[in-house]
Motif scaffolding. Structure first.
Motif, mmCIF file in Angstrom:
data_model
loop_
_atom_site.group_PDB
_atom_site.id
_atom_site.type_symbol
_atom_site.label_atom_id
_atom_site.label_comp_id
_atom_site.label_asym_id
_atom_site.label_seq_id
_atom_site.Cartn_x
_atom_site.Cartn_y
_atom_site.Cartn_z
ATOM 1 N N GLY A 23 0.826 -1.217 0.000
ATOM 2 C CA GLY A 23 0.000 0.000 0.000
ATOM 3 C C GLY A 23 0.853 1.257 0.000
ATOM 4 O O GLY A 23 0.528 2.242 -0.675
ATOM 5 N N VAL A 24 1.938 1.215 0.737
ATOM 6 C CA VAL A 24 2.853 2.365 0.806
ATOM 7 C C VAL A 24 3.438 2.665 -0.581
ATOM 8 O O VAL A 24 3.504 3.822 -1.013
ATOM 9 C CB VAL A 24 3.984 2.096 1.831
ATOM 10 N N ILE A 25 3.842 1.622 -1.274
ATOM 11 C CA ILE A 25 4.467 1.836 -2.591
ATOM 12 C C ILE A 25 3.440 2.414 -3.566
ATOM 13 O O ILE A 25 3.717 3.370 -4.299
ATOM 14 C CB ILE A 25 5.070 0.516 -3.141
ATOM 15 N N ILE A 26 2.230 1.848 -3.549
ATOM 16 C CA ILE A 26 1.190 2.344 -4.466
ATOM 17 C C ILE A 26 0.837 3.790 -4.129
ATOM 18 O O ILE A 26 0.744 4.649 -5.021
ATOM 19 C CB ILE A 26 -0.077 1.449 -4.401
ATOM 20 N N ALA A 27 0.652 4.074 -2.844
ATOM 21 C CA ALA A 27 0.276 5.437 -2.435
ATOM 22 C C ALA A 27 1.374 6.434 -2.786
ATOM 23 O O ALA A 27 1.102 7.542 -3.267
ATOM 24 C CB ALA A 27 -0.011 5.470 -0.930
ATOM 25 N N SER A 28 2.625 6.042 -2.573
ATOM 26 C CA SER A 28 3.743 6.932 -2.893
ATOM 27 C C SER A 28 3.774 7.236 -4.391
ATOM 28 O O SER A 28 3.991 8.374 -4.809
ATOM 29 C CB SER A 28 5.079 6.295 -2.480
ATOM 30 N N TYR A 29 3.551 6.188 -5.182
ATOM 31 C CA TYR A 29 3.518 6.361 -6.636
ATOM 32 C C TYR A 29 2.411 7.345 -7.027
ATOM 33 O O TYR A 29 2.609 8.249 -7.835
ATOM 34 C CB TYR A 29 3.305 5.000 -7.295
ATOM 35 N N ALA A 30 1.252 7.183 -6.390
ATOM 36 C CA ALA A 30 0.108 8.032 -6.740
ATOM 37 C C ALA A 30 0.369 9.499 -6.421
ATOM 38 O O ALA A 30 0.061 10.380 -7.226
ATOM 39 C CB ALA A 30 -1.144 7.548 -6.008
ATOM 40 N N ASN A 83 -3.198 6.539 7.996
ATOM 41 C CA ASN A 83 -3.192 5.488 9.008
ATOM 42 C C ASN A 83 -2.850 4.124 8.372
ATOM 43 O O ASN A 83 -3.059 3.918 7.174
ATOM 44 C CB ASN A 83 -4.596 5.471 9.650
ATOM 45 N N VAL A 84 -2.361 3.216 9.169
ATOM 46 C CA VAL A 84 -1.961 1.884 8.703
ATOM 47 C C VAL A 84 -3.112 1.154 7.997
ATOM 48 O O VAL A 84 -2.961 0.646 6.886
ATOM 49 C CB VAL A 84 -1.468 1.022 9.894
ATOM 50 N N GLU A 85 -4.272 1.106 8.656
ATOM 51 C CA GLU A 85 -5.391 0.356 8.067
ATOM 52 C C GLU A 85 -5.863 1.004 6.767
ATOM 53 O O GLU A 85 -6.272 0.315 5.833
ATOM 54 C CB GLU A 85 -6.553 0.254 9.082
ATOM 55 N N THR A 86 -5.804 2.325 6.715
ATOM 56 C CA THR A 86 -6.164 3.028 5.481
ATOM 57 C C THR A 86 -5.277 2.538 4.341
ATOM 58 O O THR A 86 -5.767 2.168 3.260
ATOM 59 C CB THR A 86 -5.959 4.552 5.660
ATOM 60 N N ILE A 87 -3.973 2.533 4.595
ATOM 61 C CA ILE A 87 -3.019 2.128 3.550
ATOM 62 C C ILE A 87 -3.197 0.650 3.206
ATOM 63 O O ILE A 87 -3.046 0.247 2.051
ATOM 64 C CB ILE A 87 -1.573 2.417 4.021
ATOM 65 N N ALA A 88 -3.571 -0.162 4.204
ATOM 66 C CA ALA A 88 -3.769 -1.593 3.964
ATOM 67 C C ALA A 88 -4.960 -1.849 3.033
ATOM 68 O O ALA A 88 -5.076 -2.916 2.432
ATOM 69 C CB ALA A 88 -3.952 -2.338 5.282
ATOM 70 N N ASN A 89 -5.859 -0.875 2.923
ATOM 71 C CA ASN A 89 -6.994 -1.007 2.010
ATOM 72 C C ASN A 89 -6.589 -0.804 0.539
ATOM 73 O O ASN A 89 -7.276 -1.276 -0.365
ATOM 74 C CB ASN A 89 -8.075 0.046 2.332
ATOM 75 N N ILE A 90 -5.517 -0.050 0.330
ATOM 76 C CA ILE A 90 -5.173 0.393 -1.022
ATOM 77 C C ILE A 90 -4.920 -0.755 -2.003
ATOM 78 O O ILE A 90 -5.478 -0.757 -3.109
ATOM 79 C CB ILE A 90 -3.970 1.371 -0.986
ATOM 80 N N PRO A 91 -4.109 -1.763 -1.623
ATOM 81 C CA PRO A 91 -3.885 -2.846 -2.594
ATOM 82 C C PRO A 91 -5.194 -3.525 -3.029
ATOM 83 O O PRO A 91 -5.315 -3.949 -4.183
ATOM 84 C CB PRO A 91 -2.981 -3.827 -1.831
ATOM 85 N N PHE A 92 -6.176 -3.600 -2.129
ATOM 86 C CA PHE A 92 -7.440 -4.258 -2.478
ATOM 87 C C PHE A 92 -8.292 -3.388 -3.404
ATOM 88 O O PHE A 92 -8.943 -3.885 -4.317
ATOM 89 C CB PHE A 92 -8.207 -4.633 -1.201
ATOM 90 N N ILE A 93 -8.270 -2.085 -3.151
ATOM 91 C CA ILE A 93 -9.040 -1.184 -4.011
ATOM 92 C C ILE A 93 -8.463 -1.185 -5.426
ATOM 93 O O ILE A 93 -9.195 -1.290 -6.418
ATOM 94 C CB ILE A 93 -9.054 0.248 -3.424
ATOM 95 N N ILE A 94 -7.132 -1.110 -5.515
ATOM 96 C CA ILE A 94 -6.495 -1.075 -6.835
ATOM 97 C C ILE A 94 -6.570 -2.446 -7.500
ATOM 98 O O ILE A 94 -6.793 -2.558 -8.702
ATOM 99 C CB ILE A 94 -5.022 -0.603 -6.709
ATOM 100 N N GLY A 95 -6.398 -3.493 -6.716
ATOM 101 C CA GLY A 95 -6.372 -4.844 -7.276
ATOM 102 C C GLY A 95 -7.744 -5.360 -7.678
ATOM 103 O O GLY A 95 -7.885 -6.068 -8.672
ATOM 104 N N ARG A 96 -8.773 -5.018 -6.907
ATOM 105 C CA ARG A 96 -10.101 -5.611 -7.156
ATOM 106 C C ARG A 96 -11.111 -4.605 -7.685
ATOM 107 O O ARG A 96 -12.195 -4.989 -8.123
ATOM 108 C CB ARG A 96 -10.637 -6.266 -5.883
ATOM 109 N N GLY A 97 -10.778 -3.342 -7.597
ATOM 110 C CA GLY A 97 -11.621 -2.344 -8.247
ATOM 111 C C GLY A 97 -12.576 -1.607 -7.328
ATOM 112 O O GLY A 97 -12.937 -2.080 -6.240
ATOM 113 N N VAL A 98 -12.960 -0.436 -7.807
ATOM 114 C CA VAL A 98 -13.827 0.454 -7.041
ATOM 115 C C VAL A 98 -15.203 -0.171 -6.815
ATOM 116 O O VAL A 98 -15.765 -0.109 -5.726
ATOM 117 C CB VAL A 98 -13.948 1.809 -7.778
#
Lengths: 210, 437
Positions: free
Chosen positions: B109-116, B212-227
């Protein structure tokens, strides 16, 4: 006691991790504390020297954070959570038992230098209340008797394993981990039944996310 | 009757013993979302997070995508991502477990968020009191570096990222995002005046996103599985799932992942109900900083909007349950002792106010409060809320008025009888008296 050359090299290594060296100050203070068992004037001076700031600036930081101690901690730091949830669920009784067992009050070391007792704030493990820490490693779901048994084992030099983490080492070793977290202990089992409570029910009842 | 099912997403593979390793994480599709993200435009990633409606899981519930979009783009400045892993809110215990069980989901999640947000440096600021979370995350970062997932030209995308795992040193205030930044810069953790907001002038006075940690932990799922997939969970205003941590006087305390909108009664049922078949006396949806509720609120959906309507907040989404053995006066006093201890001292209302409220509450705890002081405390809390430099002061002014609203009689009783006389402390312990030697 003089700060060793190894620690000085370590301090510079930590400073190099950051775009701005001063960002390294918190882990640097953990490192000097791991060598001296407390934050000494010498430790403050070395941090100031490495970062090119004044000892007063380092002292201002060291005195703000509760994990930095201005007296020797001794071998093991013992924390008992007495915030509302842990305290009322039994942390208060654990505190009373340990304080009596060790004969010391809050933020006091035992005369033999084995233990330092602290009433800690929420340790982010409320599902495992009451919570105790030994050298900041979790000792979950503790009872007064269980807590005293941990102390007795440590006194006898027996192996004590964190309930979610590695075998207990000592306070200085944990402080070193906070400065250099790649301590080779990442394989310590850290997931327990309470962390799996929901997953376990979901599997039993065939519940899944779509 | 349970109607809302459990939906393990973040926690789905926590029973795999090697999940904390790169191989373990990859076996369940780990880092596939990253690969997909790096093929897209950073703005498209921000767009998806915005469309998902994900709201910050650290307590405030601010829309994550919106926060990311506040970072000025193409400004030629260095940008930073900072993960707030300073979980210290009394009652909150879900970020530390996420980091201990599945550190790679945070790293991805950190890598994706940083890229964004176009950041080449990310920091994970973890409170110092949890070395076992710190070593797990540091280990995951190291493995990711060795695998070329962090560093130069990640997966051939041309994107460079350095990630630093940072240890705190004991200060609840560092969970406040600007105090965290000061702390990360090597100073005392004291909050900054806003504006400027971190998105404009954060770490090193550069544009910074703090999540927050849990916020970032959501990111791979949102990007991977879609909005669309993500929005199946929860409500319009509170989409998604949540790692609910249920603690207190329940038979089966622990972590339960379910959609937002589940009710406390349903969660309570999963947690085995109140111990001994008892009743909920009061509960807090997400940390000691949100106003307490009572048994009459158990059927409200746990969403940001429903909790606000009920006069409280979802907060960290980590309900604490207290049964009838607990003195509300004692509970509130202990929380205020915490806020007093953790007040950073920067502003007068919080520094002095927490001192005075605590002093008066301690009188009540010992049975020496007065009827006049019950009103004085309301006034005192009113002088702190909204007048403090940061949310710690507001939080400190929260427990007493909420408790008084529901349990006025208990404070009246505490004008003549010590609370330990009315409520036997031993009764609220979770262990039998036999082990209390």
């Amino acid at each position: 006691m003089a700060i060793s050359e190894t620690t000085r090299t370590g301090l510079r290594e930590i400073a190099d991790r950051y775009p701005s060296a001063r960002s390294a100050l918190l882990p640097m203070l953990h490192l000097v504390q791991s060598e001296e068992n407390e934050i000494t004037v010498e430790g403050i001076n070395v941090c100031a020297e490495v970062l090119g700031i004044t000892p007063a600036e380092v002292t201002a930081v060291a005195s703000f954070y509760t994990m930095y101690k201005r007296r020797p901690v001794g071998k093991h730091h013992i924390g008992i959570c007495t915030n509302t949830l842990c305290g009322l669920l039994g942390g208060d009784a654990v505190w009373d038992a340990l304080s009596a067992e060790l004969g010391v009050g809050p933020n006091e070391p035992t005369p033999d230098g084995e233990f330092f007792l602290e009433r800690i704030e929420c340790q982010a493990a409320c599902t495992h209340a009451p919570v105790m820490t030994v050298d900041w490693e979790f000792m979950d779901d503790v009872t007064p008797r269980g807590a005293c048994e941990v102390i007795e084992k440590l006194r006898r030099g027996e192996t004590v394993r964190s309930t979610r983490g590695p075998v207990i080492r000592d306070f200085d070793a944990t402080e070193h981990t906070l400065a250099f977290p790649l301590d080779g202990l990442a394989d310590a089992p850290s997931v327990d039944s309470k962390m799996l409570a929901g997953l376990t029910i979901a599997k039993q009842r065939g519940m899944k996310a779509p | 009757m349970i109607t809302t099912g459990l939906t393990p997403v973040i926690t789905e593979h926590w029973d795999a013993p090697d999940l904390y390793t790169l191989d373990g994480y990859r076996r369940f599709g780990g880092y596939e979302a990253l690969a997909s993200a790096l093929k897209q435009d950073p703005d498209a990633i921000i767009g998806q997070v915005k469309d998902s409606g994900l709201r910050g899981r650290g307590g405030a519930g601010f829309p994550t995508g919106l926060k990311w979009s506040f970072v000025p783009q193409n400004d030629g400045k260095q940008h930073y991502l900072v993960v707030n892993a300073d979980e210290s809110e009394p009652g909150a215990c879900k970020d530390i477990p996420i980091m201990m069980a599945d550190p790679h989901v945070l790293v991805e999640g950190v890598i994706i968020a940083s890229y964004a947000i176009r950041a080449n440096h990310a920091f994970i600021y973890i409170r110092g009191e949890v070395p076992n979370a710190i070593r797990k995350v540091a280990f995951a970062v190291e493995q990711a570096k060795a695998a070329g997932l962090i560093g130069k030209n990640i997966l051939g995308s041309g994107f460079d990222l350095d990630v630093v795992v940072h240890s705190g040193a004991g200060a609840y205030i560092c969970g406040e995002e600007t105090a965290l930044l000061d702390s990360l810069e090597g100073y005392r953790g004291q909050p900054r005046l806003k504006p400027p907001f971190p998105a404009v002038a954060g770490l090193y006075a550069s544009p910074t996103v703090i999540n927050n940690v849990e916020t970032i932990a959501n990111i791979p799922f949102i990007i991977g599985r879609g909005v669309e997939w993500f929005r199946q969970f929860g409500t319009e205003k509170s989409p998604g799932f949540k790692v609910w941590a249920v603690s207190g006087h329940v038979n089966n305390p622990g972590l339960f992942e379910a959609p937002l909108g589940i009710t406390m009664r349903e969660l309570l049922d999963y947690a085995g109900g109140v111990r001994g078949g008892g009743e909920v006396k009061f509960w807090l949806p997400g940390g000691s900083s949100v106003p307490m509720l009572t048994a009459e609120h158990l059927d409200l959906p746990l969403t940001y909007e429903a909790m606000a309507e009920a006069g409280t907040m979802l907060g960290t989404g980590t309900p604490m349950i207290f049964d009838s053995t607990v003195s509300v006066v004692k509970a509130v006093t202990r929380w205020l002792e915490f806020y007093k201890h953790e007040s950073c001292g920067k502003c007068t209302p919080c520094r002095e106010g927490t001192y005075w409220i605590t002093g008066v509450l301690e009188k009540f705890e010992h049975g020496h409060g007065t009827a006049t002081e019950m009103d004085t405390l309301v006034n005192l809390c009113g002088q702190i809320a909204g007048r403090s430099f940061c949310a710690l002061g507001d939080a400190a002014a929260t427990p007493y008025p909420a408790a008084l609203k529901f349990f006025r009689q208990e404070f009246t009783d505490a004008t003549h009888t010590p609370v330990d006389g009315t409520f036997d402390p031993v009764a609220s312990y979770v262990f039998a008296p036999a082990v209390a030697r």
